[in-house]
Every structure is written in C-alpha cells, then in structure tokens.
Scaffold this motif. Structure first.
Motif, mmCIF file in Angstrom:
data_model
loop_
_atom_site.group_PDB
_atom_site.id
_atom_site.type_symbol
_atom_site.label_atom_id
_atom_site.label_comp_id
_atom_site.label_asym_id
_atom_site.label_seq_id
_atom_site.Cartn_x
_atom_site.Cartn_y
_atom_site.Cartn_z
ATOM 1 N N TYR A 85 0.850 -1.182 0.000
ATOM 2 C CA TYR A 85 0.000 0.000 0.000
ATOM 3 C C TYR A 85 0.884 1.228 0.000
ATOM 4 C CZ TYR A 85 1.132 -0.791 4.895
ATOM 5 O OH TYR A 85 1.803 -1.048 6.056
ATOM 6 N N GLY A 86 0.313 2.353 -0.433
ATOM 7 C CA GLY A 86 1.087 3.584 -0.482
ATOM 8 C C GLY A 86 0.939 4.386 0.792
ATOM 9 N N ALA A 87 1.688 5.495 0.854
ATOM 10 C CA ALA A 87 1.656 6.339 2.045
ATOM 11 C C ALA A 87 0.300 7.015 2.219
ATOM 12 C CB ALA A 87 2.751 7.399 1.951
ATOM 13 N N GLU A 88 -0.493 7.077 1.133
ATOM 14 C CA GLU A 88 -1.790 7.747 1.225
ATOM 15 C C GLU A 88 -2.914 6.767 1.561
ATOM 16 O OE1 GLU A 88 -1.317 6.592 -3.143
ATOM 17 O OE2 GLU A 88 -0.103 6.996 -1.380
ATOM 18 N N ARG A 89 -2.577 5.506 1.825
ATOM 19 C CA ARG A 89 -3.606 4.512 2.094
ATOM 20 C C ARG A 89 -3.317 3.762 3.386
ATOM 21 N NH1 ARG A 89 -4.349 0.200 -1.616
ATOM 22 N NH2 ARG A 89 -6.324 -0.015 -0.487
ATOM 23 N N LEU A 90 -4.351 3.095 3.894
ATOM 24 C CA LEU A 90 -4.211 2.186 5.016
ATOM 25 C C LEU A 90 -4.058 0.767 4.472
ATOM 26 C CD1 LEU A 90 -7.013 3.791 7.207
ATOM 27 C CD2 LEU A 90 -4.540 3.956 7.611
ATOM 28 N N SER A 91 -3.790 -0.184 5.364
ATOM 29 C CA SER A 91 -3.472 -1.539 4.895
ATOM 30 C C SER A 91 -4.693 -2.351 4.503
ATOM 31 C CB SER A 91 -2.708 -2.299 5.986
ATOM 32 O OG SER A 91 -3.538 -2.510 7.121
ATOM 33 N N GLY A 92 -5.903 -1.878 4.862
ATOM 34 C CA GLY A 92 -7.088 -2.652 4.531
ATOM 35 C C GLY A 92 -7.383 -3.749 5.539
ATOM 36 N N ILE A 93 -6.752 -3.684 6.706
ATOM 37 C CA ILE A 93 -6.926 -4.693 7.753
ATOM 38 C C ILE A 93 -7.252 -3.984 9.062
ATOM 39 C CG2 ILE A 93 -5.798 -6.551 9.048
ATOM 40 C CD1 ILE A 93 -3.974 -6.944 6.600
ATOM 41 N N GLU A 173 -22.507 -0.049 15.484
ATOM 42 C CA GLU A 173 -23.415 0.698 14.598
ATOM 43 C C GLU A 173 -22.677 1.722 13.731
ATOM 44 O OE1 GLU A 173 -26.336 2.449 17.073
ATOM 45 O OE2 GLU A 173 -27.322 0.543 17.611
ATOM 46 N N GLN A 174 -21.409 1.976 13.989
ATOM 47 C CA GLN A 174 -20.676 2.980 13.208
ATOM 48 C C GLN A 174 -20.434 2.493 11.778
ATOM 49 O OE1 GLN A 174 -17.257 4.967 14.870
ATOM 50 N NE2 GLN A 174 -17.922 4.581 16.975
ATOM 51 N N ASP A 175 -20.409 3.446 10.843
ATOM 52 C CA ASP A 175 -20.168 3.132 9.430
ATOM 53 C C ASP A 175 -18.658 3.001 9.206
ATOM 54 O OD1 ASP A 175 -19.755 3.208 6.604
ATOM 55 O OD2 ASP A 175 -21.727 4.139 6.370
ATOM 56 N N PHE A 176 -18.209 1.784 9.019
ATOM 57 C CA PHE A 176 -16.772 1.523 8.878
ATOM 58 C C PHE A 176 -16.216 2.111 7.579
ATOM 59 C CE2 PHE A 176 -13.526 -1.575 7.252
ATOM 60 C CZ PHE A 176 -12.495 -1.156 8.073
ATOM 61 N N LEU A 177 -16.952 1.949 6.484
ATOM 62 C CA LEU A 177 -16.456 2.444 5.191
ATOM 63 C C LEU A 177 -16.319 3.962 5.194
ATOM 64 C CD1 LEU A 177 -18.412 0.190 2.650
ATOM 65 C CD2 LEU A 177 -16.084 -0.087 3.541
ATOM 66 N N ASP A 178 -17.253 4.638 5.850
ATOM 67 C CA ASP A 178 -17.172 6.100 5.932
ATOM 68 C C ASP A 178 -15.934 6.529 6.718
ATOM 69 O OD1 ASP A 178 -18.414 8.807 5.593
ATOM 70 O OD2 ASP A 178 -18.428 8.716 7.786
ATOM 71 N N LEU A 179 -15.628 5.810 7.812
ATOM 72 C CA LEU A 179 -14.433 6.113 8.609
ATOM 73 C C LEU A 179 -13.163 5.933 7.782
ATOM 74 C CD1 LEU A 179 -12.915 6.605 11.323
ATOM 75 C CD2 LEU A 179 -13.072 4.134 11.718
ATOM 76 N N VAL A 180 -13.052 4.813 7.074
ATOM 77 C CA VAL A 180 -11.845 4.527 6.290
ATOM 78 C C VAL A 180 -11.700 5.519 5.144
ATOM 79 C CG1 VAL A 180 -10.757 2.850 4.758
ATOM 80 C CG2 VAL A 180 -11.755 2.095 6.908
ATOM 81 N N ASP A 181 -12.792 5.810 4.456
ATOM 82 C CA ASP A 181 -12.727 6.754 3.320
ATOM 83 C C ASP A 181 -12.266 8.128 3.774
ATOM 84 O OD1 ASP A 181 -13.541 4.825 1.582
ATOM 85 O OD2 ASP A 181 -15.650 5.450 1.529
ATOM 86 N N SER A 182 -12.804 8.618 4.890
ATOM 87 C CA SER A 182 -12.421 9.946 5.361
ATOM 88 C C SER A 182 -10.961 9.985 5.787
ATOM 89 C CB SER A 182 -13.317 10.368 6.534
ATOM 90 O OG SER A 182 -13.172 9.472 7.635
ATOM 91 N N LEU A 183 -10.486 8.903 6.419
ATOM 92 C CA LEU A 183 -9.078 8.854 6.823
ATOM 93 C C LEU A 183 -8.168 8.846 5.601
ATOM 94 C CD1 LEU A 183 -9.101 6.294 9.791
ATOM 95 C CD2 LEU A 183 -8.656 8.744 9.913
ATOM 96 N N GLU A 184 -8.489 8.032 4.614
ATOM 97 C CA GLU A 184 -7.604 7.918 3.447
ATOM 98 C C GLU A 184 -7.618 9.188 2.613
ATOM 99 O OE1 GLU A 184 -8.443 4.209 1.441
ATOM 100 O OE2 GLU A 184 -6.955 3.201 2.727
ATOM 101 N N ARG A 185 -8.729 9.923 2.617
ATOM 102 C CA ARG A 185 -8.725 11.224 1.935
ATOM 103 C C ARG A 185 -7.745 12.180 2.607
ATOM 104 N NH1 ARG A 185 -14.393 10.415 1.486
ATOM 105 N NH2 ARG A 185 -14.757 11.694 3.347
ATOM 106 N N GLU A 186 -7.713 12.162 3.946
ATOM 107 C CA GLU A 186 -6.771 13.014 4.670
ATOM 108 C C GLU A 186 -5.324 12.597 4.397
ATOM 109 O OE1 GLU A 186 -7.112 15.745 6.584
ATOM 110 O OE2 GLU A 186 -9.199 15.764 5.909
ATOM 111 N N PHE A 187 -5.070 11.304 4.427
ATOM 112 C CA PHE A 187 -3.708 10.816 4.145
ATOM 113 C C PHE A 187 -3.289 11.185 2.730
ATOM 114 C CE2 PHE A 187 -4.554 7.647 7.627
ATOM 115 C CZ PHE A 187 -3.534 8.084 8.452
ATOM 116 N N SER A 188 -4.226 11.097 1.789
ATOM 117 C CA SER A 188 -3.912 11.419 0.397
ATOM 118 C C SER A 188 -3.565 12.896 0.250
ATOM 119 C CB SER A 188 -5.095 11.066 -0.502
ATOM 120 O OG SER A 188 -4.810 11.352 -1.845
ATOM 121 N N ARG A 189 -4.325 13.782 0.915
ATOM 122 C CA ARG A 189 -4.033 15.218 0.844
ATOM 123 C C ARG A 189 -2.650 15.511 1.432
ATOM 124 N NH1 ARG A 189 -9.750 16.178 1.549
ATOM 125 N NH2 ARG A 189 -9.584 15.956 3.811
ATOM 126 N N GLU A 190 -2.333 14.866 2.537
ATOM 127 C CA GLU A 190 -1.027 15.076 3.163
ATOM 128 C C GLU A 190 0.097 14.587 2.253
ATOM 129 O OE1 GLU A 190 1.449 12.817 6.515
ATOM 130 O OE2 GLU A 190 -0.459 13.592 7.229
#
Length: 559
Positions: A85-93, A173-190
């Motif tokens: 994975y790249g620096a702008e992404r998480l490992s998917g685990i 009850e939390q939306d996991f995909l929404d959490l991951v997407d928002s984090l990876e958008r931040e990592f990508s901008r950085e």
C-alpha cells in the motif's frame, strides 16, 4: 489438530480451545461494519476462557484473515506479509482485540497498529465472566470498548486517536467504510502536499553515534548522507538519531529504536531506510524483516550514485565491478526464492542450490571484469608513457567530492567537462592541456591537468579497488592540486579525509599545492584560519576566476 493458522502464545491450550479459535475463521461480518456484537462477544468469551488476550484480524470484505493469542503487539502481522500500500492509504486490515484489564489500549498496542497501518483497532475490556456453549454458540461480557485509528501527522505529532470508552453497541453501529474513506482522503491530501515525485525514493535516514565520535563529526556525516541520498535521486523525509556505546550486533541500533524507525516508516510512508554506517548482510536482513521496506547503508547509496553517473565504458565497467564485489557476500537471505547451502544434516543433496548458482555466476563475472579493468589499466599506462615521453609535466586535481574540481579545470582550460552542484557529478578522469605564460620570462609552458573522481569520508574499499585504474592518474602525476571547498563547514575534515586516502596510495606524488575554492561564499573566520594554517596555499573562486594568476604562477613553480 493443526494450529498453523493460530498465532501467538499457544502453550498450554487444550484441543477444544484451539478448535474454538479455528472456528473464528468461519466468521464474516457486513463490509460496512467495524464489528458485530455477535463476533465481539464470541471473541471475548474465548478470551475469558483462555484467560489471555485474543486478537482477530479482518479484511475489508469482513473476512477473518488472522487469529492470534496475545496482544496486538504479540500477534501483529510481519511487515513483509502485509499488503502493498502507499503512504496515502491504510493496509485494509482491522484488528479486534481483547484486554483482561479495564484500561485503554497501551502505547505498545497502538504502535503495533501504526506499524501495520491498520484501518482501526477495537479493544474490548472484559469483566472476567464468560461461557462457551455447545454447538459453537458463545457469549461474553464486555465492560467497555475503545476505538483507535491512525491520524495524518498533526501539529502535536500525534500518530493516532483513541476514543473514550464506549458501549459495544455504539461501535457496532458505526459506518466503517465512511471512517476509512475519510481517513484515506486526509492521508492522500497530506501525501500530495509533501510534493514527492512518484519516481523518487521516500527515504528515512538513520545515524548512530558511538563512543569516541564527536557530535560535530556525527552531524557532518549525517548531513553528507542526506546529500548523497539527494544526489541519488531520493527524498529525505526525516532523520532518526541514536547514541550508543557500541553498535548492536544484530540491528546496529537498539530494539527500542528499531520500533521507532518501523513506526516512522509507516507513518511517513517511507519505502527506503538508509543507515549512515556499513551494515553486515545479517543486519540488513534483520532490519528489512522489521521494517518491511528496503534497507541500505552508506556504501550502497554511493554505489548507486556511481552507477547513475558513469558515462564512459570504463566508468560503467568499474562501477559494475564494485557493485558485484559488494553484492557477493550479501546474497544469502536476499529473498525467499534463494535456497541456502549448509554443511549439516538435511542440507546436502544432488545438484547445486540456486544461491550457489548465483554466487558462481557473479564470481565469474567479477573475474572477467577484473581482467577488463587490468586491460584498462594497461591502456591508460601506455597513454601516460606517451605523455611522459613528450616531457610534459602533469598535475592531478584531487579533492573531496563537490569541491569544484571540474569547474576549475573548465575555467582554466576553457573546456566543457560536466559540472553540477552535487556529489560525484563526474567519475571519469579527464585530461586537458593548460598553457601558462611566465610573466617574468615571457616563456610559455604547457602542463596537463587531470580531473579525478571525488573523494569522500570512508570511501568504500570496493570502490578504491575497482577505480584503481582511475586513481593511478594520481599516482603517476608529477604533482597534486588539492582543491578544498572552503565554504563547507567541515572543510578541515575534508582535507584529512583526502590526505588519508592519498596516504594509502603507493607512489603518490609528494608535491602538493592546496587551492581553497569558493572563497566568495566562505565564512570570514574559516578564511582567516585557512590562511594561518596553510600559508603556502592559494585562494580562488573557480566560478568567478578569482585568484587564477596566482594559481597559474604556483603551478609553474611546482612543475
């Protein structure tokens, strides 16, 4: 009962307990959920039964891919087994972990999360009561749940965020995909803001200061490594330092520092770690297993620069020889595909291992290259003899890399030798004629100036050996013009390094003229020190042609 898919501390576990752990692999949860109450209680019940922490790792399809007995640190996935994975992404685990204590995730657990670049870490603290029913059904009593995830590097250098204690129902009850997407958008901008080319290596520098080394020398060496990495085309993301009495035999730096480096590798998205020390083959293997990225030492960085800069056939030949001589003792363990030839039970057999085949091929290539270098040596020797028969004196220009040698020879002889403000810009020796008119007698004299490869602190022995045909231009010269970059803070150390290398050369000329270059950028204090300690030196600026009259007259006198 096979236990190959259960990791961690399995000592003392009963077959029935191992079976319950194995059944966790059959669990699957919705892709948009971090966990389910059912899975959380099942894992918690097993943990309570074992009286040990349990960790379950899931991918983004909601499938269990790893089960371990122990803490997240004890059961973490080795870096080389993690997805690329790249620096702008998480490992998917993500990891679901239990704790027998009513405390938030420890720093060791959070560091393990960061090292694996997990999507999230959910920790359940247990009440100590739970049962496992027949038929595989389970229930467990979860006291609190904590949700942790990584953060883009913030102003306070926080690597992660840990929630307050929550009910397991709220986390489920939390939306996991929404959490991951928002984090990876931040990592990508950085990542984009760092302005690092996709073609560049993202490098983490590591320096070790041992007893007997001064702080100034240590910092100068680290700064030089940063310049070397830059010259090799890499981007330095950060520098990590450690002070130890002696290097660690297995990893050079201590275990705690290895953890810190591994954390920084994942946090910054580095794909290369460069050490300011020569590493043994075993140290490189150990460190790469810990970091999950390539590890190089100072010598390998220099060899890479030489490989990029070699232009002539002779230069490429010598670089290849140096690289092969460096690589040969480092073959063992450089990849799982290479078998190892041992000398005991279970290692003998028909045929030849892949490792030995590779080693034999490299050894043959080295022998051939050495023969070609010898031929090159003989050819250059004949050229020198022809020049000597013409009774034209020769001067070899030596100096620390990037001291301005090529710029000087261009300015003196109106040549077009390649120059650049970088380390090891030129490798191949270049000889040019310089005609000087003696102002006292009016007679003109011709001398030969030879530009040589730049020297550096602790020049790798393999380069010294491979470039012996080039360095012989120094030994066969009538005099040496030692060019020093006076604008460099470590100019005195550079002089010592060059003199050390020259002292190791047989038959090096005893006549030496020191020329302090770049005086237009030099510190006034350094200028006064140089004039005091080297009264016979000349002071010049090659780019502005300052001090050339004095230099020419001194060259006539030394020749």
């Amino acid at each position: 009962m096979t236990t190959e898919n259960i990791y961690g501390n399995l000592q003392g576990l009963k077959p029935s307990q191992l079976k319950q752990l194995q059944k966790l692999y059959h669990q699957r949860i919705p892709i948009d959920r971090i966990t389910t109450i059912e899975l959380a209680e099942r894992v918690s019940a097993i943990s309570t039964e074992l009286k040990q922490p349990v960790c379950v790792y899931l991918n983004r399809r909601g499938q269990v891919i790893r089960v371990g007995v122990g803490t997240p640190r004890q059961t973490q996935i080795p870096p080389l087994e993690l997805p690329r994975y790249g620096a702008e992404r998480l490992s998917g685990i993500r990891c679901l972990a239990t704790s027998l204590k009513s405390v938030p995730p420890s720093e060791a657990c959070l560091t393990a999360m960061a090292r694996q670049r997990l999507d999230a870490l959910v920790m359940f603290t247990l009440t100590g009561r739970g049962i496992i029913r027949k038929g595989g059904g389970a229930t467990g009593f979860i006291e609190d749940a904590y949700l942790a995830h990584l953060l883009p590097v913030s102003e306070d250098d926080s690597y992660w965020d840990v929630s307050a204690p929550q009910n397991i129902e709220d986390i489920a009850e939390q939306d996991f995909l929404d959490l991951v997407d928002s984090l990876e958008r931040e990592f990508s901008r950085e990542f984009i803001a760092q302005d690092v080319s996709s073609q560049q290596d993202r490098v983490l520098l590591v320096g070790l200061m041992t007893s007997g080394m001064t702080e100034q020398k240590f910092q100068d060496s680290l700064q030089e490594l940063a310049l070397l990495v830059d010259s090799a085309g890499g981007k330095v993301l950060a520098t990590i330092e450690q002070k130890r009495a002696n290097p660690h035999p297995q990893t050079l730096v201590g275990a705690g520092k290895v953890e810190e480096i591994a954390l920084q590798v994942q946090t910054l998205g580095a794909n290369l770690v460069a050490f300011d020390r020569d590493l043994s083959p075993a140290q490189v293997r150990n460190l790469e297993l810990q970091f999950g990225v390539r590890v190089v030492d100072r010598t390998e960085v220099i060899l890479d620069i030489f490989a990029q800069r070699a232009q002539s056939g002779a230069g490429k030949l010598q670089v290849e020889l140096a690289q092969l001589e460096y690589m040969l003792p480092r073959l063992t363990g450089r990849g799982l595909a290479m078998s190892r030839l041992g000398g005991g039970i279970g290692t003998r057999g028909p045929g030849e291992t892949k490792l030995e085949t590779e080693r034999r091929a490299i050894q043959k290539r080295i022998t051939r290259l050495q023969q070609e270098v010898n031929q090159l040596q003989s050819h250059r020797s004949r050229l020198r003899q022809q020049r000597q028969q013409q009774e034209i004196p020769s001067v070899a220009i030596v100096g620390y890399t990037n001291a301005g040698k090529s710029t000087l020879i261009n300015a003196l002889t109106n040549s077009q030798v390649y120059t650049a403000d970088q380390l090891f810009a030129t490798l191949d020796p270049t000889t040019r004629r310089l005609t000087i008119v003696d102002k006292n007698t009016g007679e003109s004299r011709t001398i030969l100036l030879t530009d040589t490869v730049g020297f550096i602190h602790e020049l790798p022995p393999s380069l010294m050996d491979s470039f012996r045909a080039t360095l012989e231009e120094v030994t066969e010269a009538d005099a040496i013009l030692h060019v020093v970059d006076l604008s460099h803070p470590a100019w005195e150390s550079h002089i010592k390094s060059v003199k050390t290398i020259l002292a190791d050369m047989p038959l090096a000329p005893t006549i030496e003229l020191i020329a302090f270059n770049k005086i237009d950028r030099a510190d006034s204090e350094h200028l006064e020190t140089a004039k005091k300690n080297y009264p016979q030196a000349v002071f010049i600026c090659a780019t502005q042609r300052l001090g050339f009259d004095t230099l020419r007259s001194r060259l006539i006198r030394v020749c």
